[in-house]
Design an enzyme around this catalytic site. Structure first.
Site, mmCIF file in Angstrom:
data_model
loop_
_atom_site.group_PDB
_atom_site.id
_atom_site.type_symbol
_atom_site.label_atom_id
_atom_site.label_comp_id
_atom_site.label_asym_id
_atom_site.label_seq_id
_atom_site.Cartn_x
_atom_site.Cartn_y
_atom_site.Cartn_z
ATOM 1 C CB CYS A 5 52.879 17.661 4.193
ATOM 2 S SG CYS A 5 53.349 18.269 2.558
ATOM 3 C CB CYS A 19 50.881 20.661 3.759
ATOM 4 S SG CYS A 19 52.392 21.227 4.561
ATOM 5 C CB CYS A 61 55.208 22.995 2.843
ATOM 6 S SG CYS A 61 54.658 21.878 1.560
ATOM 7 C CB CYS A 109 55.479 19.746 6.035
ATOM 8 S SG CYS A 109 56.105 19.993 4.383
HETATM 9 ZN ZN LIG Z 1 54.136 20.279 3.143
#
Ligand SMILES: [Zn+2]
Length: 191
Positions: A35, A65, A62, A31
């Protein structure tokens, strides 16, 4: 991972986006600092400086994000992030909007407007939250006096610090410390 990186992850601080990524072996994803996913257990966090390094370690980006999306900022976002980084770095010293604006070569008005729009809070409020968080950390983890802590986190006097702390968190610095040392649940509103 250093303390600053960990704070950035906990605060979901967009000022750190692009500077590093964090991966979780437990979920297999990585991330951006900003995030909004659940705050991870620090023991499971691994820091990467590039998305390539994270992928080499077997992690997937991810979906929330999107750490691999090109890092394009509008000039307003860029200004707000620079200001946020400056405030974070210098939050322990007295700062005025004029000073920060001069540092970034913009007018105080323009800075105030961009920052509010991008970050959702004014520079003053952002700075205040940083200072209060730092103060909470010191109150809970050191024996320093209230006055020393007030000065350390950038307030000019302990009475001003106490008044602001009480207003923002709902309890006095002394009461906060007592609750922390007794291990009772945090009495304060989260900042
Ligand atoms: Zn994330």
């Amino acid at each position: 991972m250093n303390e600053q990186m960990w704070r950035a992850i906990v605060d979901c601080d967009p000022a750190y986006d692009g500077q590093f990524y964090y991966g979780l072996q437990t979920t297999g994803i990585f991330c951006k600092p900003s995030c909004r996913s659940k705050t991870p257990n620090p023991e499971n966090v691994r820091i990467f400086l590039t998305t390539g390094d994270a992928k080499k370690a077997g992690l997937r980006p991810c979906k929330r994000c999107r750490p691999e999306e090109p890092f394009r900022l509008t000039s307003e976002e860029e200004l707000a992030q620079k200001a946020a980084a400056f405030l974070t770095q210098h939050c322990h010293q007295p700062l005025s909007l004029q000073q920060i604006a001069a540092e970034l070569f913009v007018s105080p008005y323009h800075l105030q407007r961009c920052f509010q729009k991008v970050m959702g809070v004014s520079p003053a409020k952002f700075l205040l939250r940083k200072r209060l968080k730092a103060a909470q950390h010191l109150l809970g983890n050191t024996q320093e006096s209230i006055t020393t802590i007030a000065l350390q986190v950038g307030f000019q006097s302990s009475s001003h610090f106490s008044a602001v702390f009480h207003k923002e968190t709902g309890c006095s610095p002394t009461a906060y410390r007592q609750c922390q040392s007794q291990g009772t649940k945090k009495p304060t509103a989260s900042l």
